[in-house]
Design an enzyme around this catalytic site. Structure first.
Site, PDB file in Angstrom:
ATOM      1  N   PRO A   2      14.497 -12.930   8.053  1.00  0.00           N
ATOM      2  CA  PRO A   2      13.957 -14.041   7.283  1.00  0.00           C
ATOM      3  C   PRO A   2      12.899 -13.596   6.284  1.00  0.00           C
ATOM      4  O   PRO A   2      11.923 -12.953   6.643  1.00  0.00           O
ATOM      5  CB  PRO A   2      13.359 -14.970   8.344  1.00  0.00           C
ATOM      6  CG  PRO A   2      13.197 -14.137   9.562  1.00  0.00           C
ATOM      7  CD  PRO A   2      14.207 -13.065   9.485  1.00  0.00           C
ATOM      8  N   GLU A   3      13.128 -13.901   5.011  1.00  0.00           N
ATOM      9  CA  GLU A   3      12.141 -13.707   3.963  1.00  0.00           C
ATOM     10  C   GLU A   3      11.767 -15.093   3.445  1.00  0.00           C
ATOM     11  O   GLU A   3      12.088 -16.089   4.080  1.00  0.00           O
ATOM     12  CB  GLU A   3      12.718 -12.784   2.867  1.00  0.00           C
ATOM     13  CG  GLU A   3      13.127 -11.419   3.438  1.00  0.00           C
ATOM     14  CD  GLU A   3      13.725 -10.470   2.416  1.00  0.00           C
ATOM     15  OE1 GLU A   3      13.366 -10.546   1.234  1.00  0.00           O
ATOM     16  OE2 GLU A   3      14.560  -9.638   2.807  1.00  0.00           O
ATOM     17  N   LYS A  61       5.946 -15.247   4.156  1.00  0.00           N
ATOM     18  CA  LYS A  61       6.824 -15.369   5.330  1.00  0.00           C
ATOM     19  C   LYS A  61       6.122 -16.020   6.502  1.00  0.00           C
ATOM     20  O   LYS A  61       6.716 -16.146   7.586  1.00  0.00           O
ATOM     21  CB  LYS A  61       7.326 -13.985   5.741  1.00  0.00           C
ATOM     22  CG  LYS A  61       8.058 -13.228   4.637  1.00  0.00           C
ATOM     23  CD  LYS A  61       8.298 -11.784   5.035  1.00  0.00           C
ATOM     24  CE  LYS A  61       8.565 -10.934   3.816  1.00  0.00           C
ATOM     25  NZ  LYS A  61       8.532  -9.489   4.130  1.00  0.00           N
ATOM     26  N   HIS A  96      17.395 -15.785  24.511  1.00  0.00           N
ATOM     27  CA  HIS A  96      16.130 -15.185  24.106  1.00  0.00           C
ATOM     28  C   HIS A  96      15.053 -16.232  23.828  1.00  0.00           C
ATOM     29  O   HIS A  96      14.186 -16.017  22.978  1.00  0.00           O
ATOM     30  CB  HIS A  96      16.340 -14.296  22.885  1.00  0.00           C
ATOM     31  CG  HIS A  96      17.352 -13.212  23.128  1.00  0.00           C
ATOM     32  ND1 HIS A  96      17.118 -12.177  23.999  1.00  0.00           N
ATOM     33  CD2 HIS A  96      18.605 -13.024  22.666  1.00  0.00           C
ATOM     34  CE1 HIS A  96      18.178 -11.385  24.037  1.00  0.00           C
ATOM     35  NE2 HIS A  96      19.100 -11.882  23.236  1.00  0.00           N
ATOM     36  N   ARG A 125      14.532  -9.846  19.038  1.00  0.00           N
ATOM     37  CA  ARG A 125      13.853  -8.545  18.918  1.00  0.00           C
ATOM     38  C   ARG A 125      12.342  -8.614  19.098  1.00  0.00           C
ATOM     39  O   ARG A 125      11.669  -7.593  18.969  1.00  0.00           O
ATOM     40  CB  ARG A 125      14.193  -7.911  17.565  1.00  0.00           C
ATOM     41  CG  ARG A 125      15.676  -7.590  17.478  1.00  0.00           C
ATOM     42  CD  ARG A 125      16.059  -7.018  16.138  1.00  0.00           C
ATOM     43  NE  ARG A 125      17.518  -7.050  16.003  1.00  0.00           N
ATOM     44  CZ  ARG A 125      18.176  -6.889  14.867  1.00  0.00           C
ATOM     45  NH1 ARG A 125      17.518  -6.681  13.758  1.00  0.00           N
ATOM     46  NH2 ARG A 125      19.475  -6.928  14.833  1.00  0.00           N
ATOM     47  N   LYS A 168      -2.357   0.385  -9.313  1.00  0.00           N
ATOM     48  CA  LYS A 168      -1.838   1.066  -8.118  1.00  0.00           C
ATOM     49  C   LYS A 168      -1.246   2.433  -8.440  1.00  0.00           C
ATOM     50  O   LYS A 168      -0.678   2.638  -9.523  1.00  0.00           O
ATOM     51  CB  LYS A 168      -0.754   0.196  -7.470  1.00  0.00           C
ATOM     52  CG  LYS A 168      -1.281  -1.032  -6.773  1.00  0.00           C
ATOM     53  CD  LYS A 168      -1.799  -0.665  -5.412  1.00  0.00           C
ATOM     54  CE  LYS A 168      -2.418  -1.861  -4.723  1.00  0.00           C
ATOM     55  NZ  LYS A 168      -3.036  -1.481  -3.447  1.00  0.00           N
ATOM     56  N   ARG A 278      14.143   2.264   6.481  1.00  0.00           N
ATOM     57  CA  ARG A 278      15.134   1.224   6.229  1.00  0.00           C
ATOM     58  C   ARG A 278      16.067   1.733   5.145  1.00  0.00           C
ATOM     59  O   ARG A 278      16.259   2.927   5.032  1.00  0.00           O
ATOM     60  CB  ARG A 278      14.465  -0.101   5.878  1.00  0.00           C
ATOM     61  CG  ARG A 278      13.610  -0.060   4.642  1.00  0.00           C
ATOM     62  CD  ARG A 278      12.619  -1.184   4.620  1.00  0.00           C
ATOM     63  NE  ARG A 278      11.538  -0.896   5.567  1.00  0.00           N
ATOM     64  CZ  ARG A 278      10.530  -1.705   5.823  1.00  0.00           C
ATOM     65  NH1 ARG A 278      10.496  -2.878   5.279  1.00  0.00           N
ATOM     66  NH2 ARG A 278       9.585  -1.360   6.636  1.00  0.00           N
TER      67      ARG A 278
END
Length: 294
Positions: A2-3, A61, A96, A125, A168, A278
């Site tokens: 989920p974003e 989020k 779960h 998770r 940055k 990732r």
DNA sequence: CAAGGCTCCTGATAGC
DNA sequence: TGCTATCAGGAGCCTT
């Protein structure tokens, strides 16, 4: 995964189904689900009980449910696989299920006891969780004060974001995932927005011109709004709305998960590269790798 | 202080 | 068949 769009779909569901209801009781079935609540599961359950829920809010989020007249809010993060489900009391317990919230009322006068619902936090998770926090004067839970406004927030400051990129010494995808610079963007929408902007994920942020930053932000907003319009992105049953339904945006993805498939612009096979534990998906022709600094 | 890496967790899937 | 390895990844925390 989920974003922002997926969390917003959940927020809207909570607004419809649990706002204004009074908590009768809370059952914590897995301690990890309240690990961000330092005083523990029993304290969490005790403090929430008896309060009426306000309108759910969201930043990036994170989403939260204010407890009316308490100066506190239940903060929720779905992590990788968290779900907030509004279920009939009679629905079988999910494998779960981590937290169950029962309500004192029923949603409508016409609803029979059999149709009454409860709120369930289900999380395979266990990266997500609920916790209770004081809210700042503007209603934000204090522990997320460091989270930047998200790109769909009317008060998001595009110019300040551009200046932050210029300052940055990092690369653009890292910056997009840095929730203290811009919130709500995760691995999927970062890859999608970069593909749309034709920018490689390792382009240094200091090279961004103002027009390029503006274009990137437009694509971030577009892809998120398009996902929101179809209920978010679901690859499997791990992401669903509060009624357990999946979104359809996975069919519209241009980059994420498309390794080896032709780029929808130039037909070049897309690539996947391991990146920060990732994956990054990109088109090697449309999104040229930046020249390595010497 | 900034930047980047490590770690938590479970289940699906691939490979042998 | 059954074992092990790999992958999914958000964000707090730690190291450099």
């Amino acid at each position: 995964m989920p974003e922002l769009p997926e969390v917003e779909v959940v927020r809207r569901g909570l607004e419809r189904w649990v706002a204004h209801r009074i908590v009768a009781g809370v059952e914590v079935l897995h301690p990890r689900a309240v690990r961000r609540h330092p005083a523990g599961a029993e304290d969490f359950a005790h403090r929430v009980q008896g309060h009426r829920l306000g309108l759910p809010s969201r930043r990036g989020k994170y989403l939260w449910l204010p407890l009316q007249d308490s100066g506190q809010a239940i903060l929720a993060h779905l992590g990788m696989s968290g779900q907030l489900l509004v279920q009939p009391l009679s629905a079988p317990t999910e494998k779960h299920l981590r937290i169950r919230v029962r309500f004192a009322d029923t949603p409508t006068a016409a609803a029979s006891a059999a149709e009454a619902t409860e709120l369930r936090f289900v999380d395979q998770r266990t990266f997500g969780g609920l916790s209770l926090h004081d809210t700042t004067p503007d209603g934000l839970p204090d522990v997320i004060a460091h989270i930047a406004r998200d790109p769909l927030d009317p008060l998001f400051d595009d110019e300040a974001f551009h200046q932050a990129l210029r300052r940055k010494r990092t690369t653009i995808k890292r910056a997009l995932l840095d929730q203290s610079l811009i919130s709500g963007v995760g691995n999927i929408y970062a890859d999608e927005a970069l593909w749309r902007t034709r920018v490689h994920y390792e382009r240094p942020t200091a090279t961004f011109t103002r027009p390029r930053t503006a274009e990137l932000l437009t694509h971030v907003r577009d892809v998120m709004n398009e996902a929101l319009a179809v209920g978010g992105t679901s690859f499997d049953s791990l992401y669903v709305n509060v009624n357990g339904e999946s979104g359809y945006f996975d069919r519209s993805l241009d980059a994420y998960g498309r390794e080896g498939l032709p780029c929808r612009r130039c037909a070049t096979p897309l690539r996947r590269r391991p990146w920060m534990n990732r994956s990054s998906y990109y088109c090697p022709k449309c999104q040229r790798a930046p020249r390595v600094a010497s």
